[in-house]
Each structure stands twice: as structure tokens, then as C-alpha cells.
Design an enzyme around this catalytic site. Structure first.
Site, PDB file in Angstrom:
ATOM      1  CE1 TYR A  61      -3.486  -2.475  -0.271  1.00 35.59           C
ATOM      2  CE2 TYR A  61      -4.036  -2.132   1.880  1.00 35.59           C
ATOM      3  CZ  TYR A  61      -4.299  -2.407   0.884  1.00 35.59           C
ATOM      4  OH  TYR A  61      -5.190  -3.632   0.581  1.00 35.59           O
ATOM      5  NE  ARG A 136      -5.674  -8.455  -6.182  1.00 40.82           N
ATOM      6  CZ  ARG A 136      -7.168  -8.494  -6.414  1.00 40.82           C
ATOM      7  NH1 ARG A 136      -7.584  -9.784  -6.907  1.00 40.82           N
ATOM      8  NH2 ARG A 136      -7.760  -7.627  -6.269  1.00 40.82           N
ATOM      9  CB  SER A 165      -6.772 -11.063   0.669  1.00 39.10           C
ATOM     10  OG  SER A 165      -7.622 -10.169   0.286  1.00 39.10           O
ATOM     11  CB  SER A 232     -13.844  -1.802  -2.580  1.00 33.89           C
ATOM     12  OG  SER A 232     -12.517  -1.549  -2.995  1.00 33.89           O
ATOM     13  N   GLY A 288     -12.566   2.396   3.961  1.00 32.34           N
ATOM     14  CA  GLY A 288     -11.473   2.774   3.182  1.00 32.34           C
ATOM     15  C   GLY A 288     -11.389   4.375   2.899  1.00 32.34           C
ATOM     16  CB  THR A 289     -13.337   7.357   3.782  1.00 34.96           C
ATOM     17  OG1 THR A 289     -13.415   8.792   3.491  1.00 34.96           O
ATOM     18  CG2 THR A 289     -13.783   7.356   5.234  1.00 34.96           C
TER      19      THR A 289
HETATM   20  N1  LIG Z   1      -7.636  -7.440  -0.496  1.00 32.82           N
HETATM   21  C1  LIG Z   1      -7.582  -6.670  -1.422  1.00 32.82           C
HETATM   22  O1  LIG Z   1      -7.391  -6.975  -2.640  1.00 32.82           O
HETATM   23  C2  LIG Z   1      -8.004  -5.222  -1.139  1.00 32.82           C
HETATM   24  C3  LIG Z   1      -8.207  -4.533  -2.463  1.00 32.82           C
HETATM   25  C4  LIG Z   1      -8.808  -3.248  -2.323  1.00 32.82           C
HETATM   26  C5  LIG Z   1      -8.821  -2.538  -0.945  1.00 32.82           C
HETATM   27  N2  LIG Z   1      -8.704  -3.536   0.201  1.00 32.82           N
HETATM   28  C6  LIG Z   1      -8.787  -3.033   1.624  1.00 32.82           C
HETATM   29  O2  LIG Z   1      -9.936  -2.448   1.717  1.00 32.82           O
HETATM   30  C7  LIG Z   1     -10.038  -0.961   2.364  1.00 32.82           C
HETATM   31  C8  LIG Z   1     -11.323  -0.327   1.810  1.00 32.82           C
HETATM   32  O3  LIG Z   1     -11.130  -0.340   0.189  1.00 32.82           O
HETATM   33  P1  LIG Z   1     -11.545   0.941  -0.409  1.00 32.82           P
HETATM   34  O4  LIG Z   1     -10.595   1.861  -0.202  1.00 32.82           O
HETATM   35  O5  LIG Z   1     -11.518   0.591  -2.126  1.00 32.82           O
HETATM   36  O6  LIG Z   1     -13.098   1.158  -0.145  1.00 32.82           O
HETATM   37  P2  LIG Z   1     -14.175   2.094  -0.206  1.00 32.82           P
HETATM   38  O7  LIG Z   1     -14.521   2.719   1.085  1.00 32.82           O
HETATM   39  O8  LIG Z   1     -15.138   1.198  -0.929  1.00 32.82           O
HETATM   40  O9  LIG Z   1     -13.660   3.331  -1.201  1.00 32.82           O
HETATM   41  C9  LIG Z   1     -12.759   4.475  -0.510  1.00 32.82           C
HETATM   42  C10 LIG Z   1     -12.956   5.584  -1.570  1.00 32.82           C
HETATM   43  O10 LIG Z   1     -14.315   6.027  -1.712  1.00 32.82           O
HETATM   44  C11 LIG Z   1     -14.404   7.187  -1.591  1.00 32.82           C
HETATM   45  N3  LIG Z   1     -15.401   7.444  -0.787  1.00 32.82           N
HETATM   46  C12 LIG Z   1     -16.008   6.881   0.332  1.00 32.82           C
HETATM   47  N4  LIG Z   1     -17.148   7.528   0.649  1.00 32.82           N
HETATM   48  C13 LIG Z   1     -17.447   8.313  -0.133  1.00 32.82           C
HETATM   49  C14 LIG Z   1     -18.486   9.272  -0.332  1.00 32.82           C
HETATM   50  N5  LIG Z   1     -19.677   9.143   0.737  1.00 32.82           N
HETATM   51  N6  LIG Z   1     -18.663   9.991  -1.371  1.00 32.82           N
HETATM   52  C15 LIG Z   1     -17.719   9.917  -2.244  1.00 32.82           C
HETATM   53  N7  LIG Z   1     -16.666   9.121  -2.207  1.00 32.82           N
HETATM   54  C16 LIG Z   1     -16.428   8.432  -1.028  1.00 32.82           C
HETATM   55  C17 LIG Z   1     -13.097   7.627  -0.713  1.00 32.82           C
HETATM   56  O11 LIG Z   1     -12.905   9.082  -0.939  1.00 32.82           O
HETATM   57  P3  LIG Z   1     -12.366   9.797   0.412  1.00 32.82           P
HETATM   58  O12 LIG Z   1     -11.202   9.139   0.798  1.00 32.82           O
HETATM   59  O13 LIG Z   1     -12.218  11.113  -0.060  1.00 32.82           O
HETATM   60  O14 LIG Z   1     -13.425   9.869   1.250  1.00 32.82           O
HETATM   61  C18 LIG Z   1     -12.200   6.580  -1.118  1.00 32.82           C
HETATM   62  O15 LIG Z   1     -11.506   7.305  -2.418  1.00 32.82           O
HETATM   63  C19 LIG Z   1      -8.674  -0.719   1.752  1.00 32.82           C
HETATM   64  O16 LIG Z   1      -8.042   0.336   2.531  1.00 32.82           O
HETATM   65  C20 LIG Z   1      -7.815  -1.650   1.910  1.00 32.82           C
HETATM   66  O17 LIG Z   1      -7.296  -1.903   3.335  1.00 32.82           O
HETATM   67  C21 LIG Z   1      -8.133  -4.746   0.023  1.00 32.82           C
END
Ligand SMILES: NC(=O)c1ccc[n+]([C@@H]2O[C@H](COP(=O)([O-])OP(=O)(O)OC[C@H]3O[C@@H](n4cnc5c(N)ncnc54)[C@H](OP(=O)(O)O)[C@@H]3O)[C@@H](O)[C@H]2O)c1
Length: 324
Positions: A61, A136, A165, A232, A288-289
Site C-alpha cells: 500500500y 492474492r 484474501s 471496497s 477505506g475513506t
Molecule cells: N484485499 C484486497 O485485494 C483489497 C483491495 C482493495 C482494498 N482493500 C482494503 O479495503 C480497504 C477499503 O477499500 P476501498 O478504499 O476501495 O474502500 P471504499 O470505502 O469502497 O472506497 C474508498 C474510496 O471511496 C471514496 N468514498 C468513500 N465514501 C464516499 C462518499 N460518501 N462519497 C464519495 N466518495 C466516497 C473515498 O474517498 P475519500 O477518501 O475522499 O472519502 C475513497 O477514495 C482498503 O483500504 C484496503 O485496506 C483490500
């Protein structure tokens, strides 16, 4: 915040975890920008205030910067380490590493797993992580090597529990033949737009529906006491205020989420997370925000329980059609 006991562990984790995918900003090899230290500190403090006790990490990350920032936060607040459950992931090597033109790839070799964990621990300023996940599936996996690495990390105390994962039923079965520790987590993509882990289960043997081949993975994890974590969980925010050119089902979902948020006197984020929490598999979404207000809005999900009718209404809006 309510907690889950991860089966086969002594870990009681908050129902929402906090993810660090975006914590370090850029994905180049530069150190974290100075302002990111205070932001990371604030986000972790807000997460803890909201009752979150688990941080999801991966060595890749922001090319190690996310680890470094969490390590800095732990360094600034030494009492925090014992309150937090750190979950690390390993096994991905990004493209152009170490040489320009090298392909992105996976590596579950003994040497890579051990070296990755040791480097992460240095960045995290700690001597162990509570959970280590294989990030992965590696097609070149030699499960005996994984087993040897897990044994060594377990023996030295550098990782207490292990999981995976993005792994399928059969990939987990292959690992289980060699790995002696229980595999306690499978972290998978799951949200109201990418709902296939759930919706595959209702379209088995039906024509005219999308079936993504998850092959009973959700039920397999339930049967085998493997906690599912949803990555996500809000699909990058796409489901909130979707633009006019978004697909019709996403627009309908956005409208329904906003309407339900009003009815429950809560936030749209809380509705989206509560849909995941309502599932009896005890799914743990990873928030993830990088926005502290949205983090607080997301944690409100802990007090929202959609009815069965509301849960199915959200699923139908997301799928653009009712169940068969
Ligand atoms: N195992 C894997 O392969 C894998 C893959 C991906 C992620 N992950 C893990 O899962 C966590 C979460 O994933 P993710 O970051 O994709 O999750 P997510 O919460 O679905 O997406 C986060 C993104 O959405 C935006 N967002 C959230 N709420 C919003 C809203 N109300 N309006 C507009 N935009 C919004 C955020 O922007 P802002 O920051 O500006 O709010 C950020 O860019 C990661 O940090 C990681 O730890 C694991």
C-alpha cells in the site's frame, strides 16, 4: 461499537475495520509527504474514538508508506499498540519492482513472505502483527513453502494468526492440506454494486443472470469458520450521488440509499455498510475513506439494522431486478 470474535482466535474485532490502501498518498518510492503524518494520526484517533480496533494493511500500500505512517502513529502514541489489532497482507509485487519493465506479480515463496513481513514490522515499529493474509492467489504457489513460512512466523511470534484474501474455495483447500494453523480470514471484494459473493448464491442453475463463479465461497467460509472481510465496501463511493451518466441500477441504488438514510435518520454511508453488517455471516467491512467526517458517518452503521424487506430492496435496486 459491537465486536466479532474471529473464530479460532482470541481476537475480538470491531465490526468495522479501517483500511490503509490510500493512507500514504502516492504510489512512488518517495517518503510520505509531511502533512500525511498528521492526517494519519487524526484518522487513527477518529477510528479509535468510533470504536474501531483493527487496522488493515498491506506491504504494497502506497509502496510501504501506509505501513510507515501507521508505525509513526504507534510511535507517537505507544499505548495505542496494545489496543489495536494489526492485519498485514503480503504476496504482491507491483510492476517495475525492482527493475523498470518487471511485471506485476505474486510471490508466495518462503523467502518473499519472511522478508516482506520483517520489512513491514520495521516500518510499523512493532515486533508482531496479529494477522497475516496472503494478498492474492499466486498461480505458482508451492503450499509447502507457505506452510514453512507461516510456521516460522508463528514460532517467532511475528504473526499470530493467518488467513487469505481473494482466495477461492479450492485455493483455500489446497493451502489447508499443508498449513497447520487455521486460516481465519478471507478478505474479498463485496459491496452493494459488487454483490456477487451474495448474489451468486441466488442464481445458481438459473438462466439469464450474471453468475461470477464464486462457487459457494461465502457458504464455504461460514462452514469453515473463516471470517469474511469486505474490501471496497462502498465501491469507492460510486453508490452515493451517482452522476446522471451512471448505469440506471446505480442511480436507482443511490436514490434508495439516500431515501433509507432519511428514514433511519442516519447517513448514506451507514446504510451501505449496514447492508453488509446485516448479513448473518458476520462480515467485517473495511472502511477505506481518508476523510474523517466520512469515517464517522460510516461507523454509524453499527446502530442501523435494515429489515429483511429493506435488505432485499437494496439488493434488487443494485441488481436492477428482483430475485428469481
Ligand atoms: N484485499 C484486497 O485485494 C483489497 C483491495 C482493495 C482494498 N482493500 C482494503 O479495503 C480497504 C477499503 O477499500 P476501498 O478504499 O476501495 O474502500 P471504499 O470505502 O469502497 O472506497 C474508498 C474510496 O471511496 C471514496 N468514498 C468513500 N465514501 C464516499 C462518499 N460518501 N462519497 C464519495 N466518495 C466516497 C473515498 O474517498 P475519500 O477518501 O475522499 O472519502 C475513497 O477514495 C482498503 O483500504 C484496503 O485496506 C483490500
Amino acid at each position: 461499537m459491537q465486536t466479532y470474535r474471529i473464530p479460532n482466535t482470541d481476537l475480538d474485532v470491531s465490526r468495522l475495520s479501517y483500511g490503509t490502501w490510500h493512507l500514504g498518498g502516492s504510489w512512488d518510492l518517495t517518503p510520505p509527504a509531511p502533512d500525511l503524518y498528521d492526517r494519519a494520526d487524526r484518522l487513527v484517533q477518529v477510528a479509535v474514538e468510533q470504536g474501531i480496533n483493527m487496522i488493515d494493511l498491506a506491504d504494497i500500500y502506497t509502496r510501504g508508506k501506509s505501513d510507515t505512517l501507521i508505525g509513526e502513529v504507534l510511535g507517537r502514541h505507544p499505548s495505542l499498540r496494545d489496543k489495536l489489532i494489526l492485519q498485514q497482507k503480503c504476496g504482491i509485487i507491483v510492476g517495475n519492482d525492482p527493475n523498470q519493465g518487471d511485471p506485476g506479480r505474486y510471490d508466495f515463496s518462503y523467502d518473499h513472505i519472511i522478508a516482506t513481513v520483517e520489512a513491514s514490522l520495521r516500518r510499523l515499529q512493532t515486533d508482531h502483527v496479529e494477522i497475516l493474509l496472503l494478498h492474492r492467489p499466486d498461480p505458482l504457489i508451492e503450499p509447502e513453502e507457505v506452510a514453512r513460512a507461516f510456521d516460522e512466523l508463528h514460532r517467532s511470534g511475528k504473526a499470530r494468526y493467518f488467513g487469505v484474501s481473494n482466495h477461492s474455495v479450492w485455493q483455500i483447500e489446497l493451502l489447508k492440506r499443508y498449513v497447520t494453523q487455521p486460516l481465519v480470514v478471507n478478505q474479498l471484494e463485496l459491496n452493494l454494486i459488487h454483490h456477487y459473493l451474495i448474489s451468486d448464491g441466488i442464481v445458481v442453475n438459473q438462466e439469464g443472470y450474471t453468475y461470477t463463479g464464486s462457487d459457494g465461497l461465502l457458504d464455504y467460509c461460514r462452514l469453515n469458520d473463516i471470517m469474511i472481510q469486505a474490501w471496497s465496501p462502498v465501491a469507492g463511493g460510486k453508490m452515493f450521488n451517482p452522476p446522471a451518466n451512471a448505469p440506471e441500477n446505480v442511480q436507482a441504488l443511490g436514490r434508495l440509499i439516500a431515501e433509507m438514510a432519511q428514514q433511519h435518520q442516519t447517513t448514506p454511508e451507514a446504510i451501505a455498510f449496514a447492508w453488509l453488517l446485516r448479513h448473518p455471516a458476520k462480515i467485517q467491512p473495511i472502511v477505506g475513506t481518508m476523510n474523517a467526517d466520512r469515517l464517522v458517518d460510516s461507523c454509524k452503521a453499527d446502530t442501523v439494522e435494515p429489515s429483511r424487506i429493506e435488505w432485499y430492496r437494496l439488493l434488487a435496486a443494485a441488481r436492477g431486478k428482483s430475485v428469481p
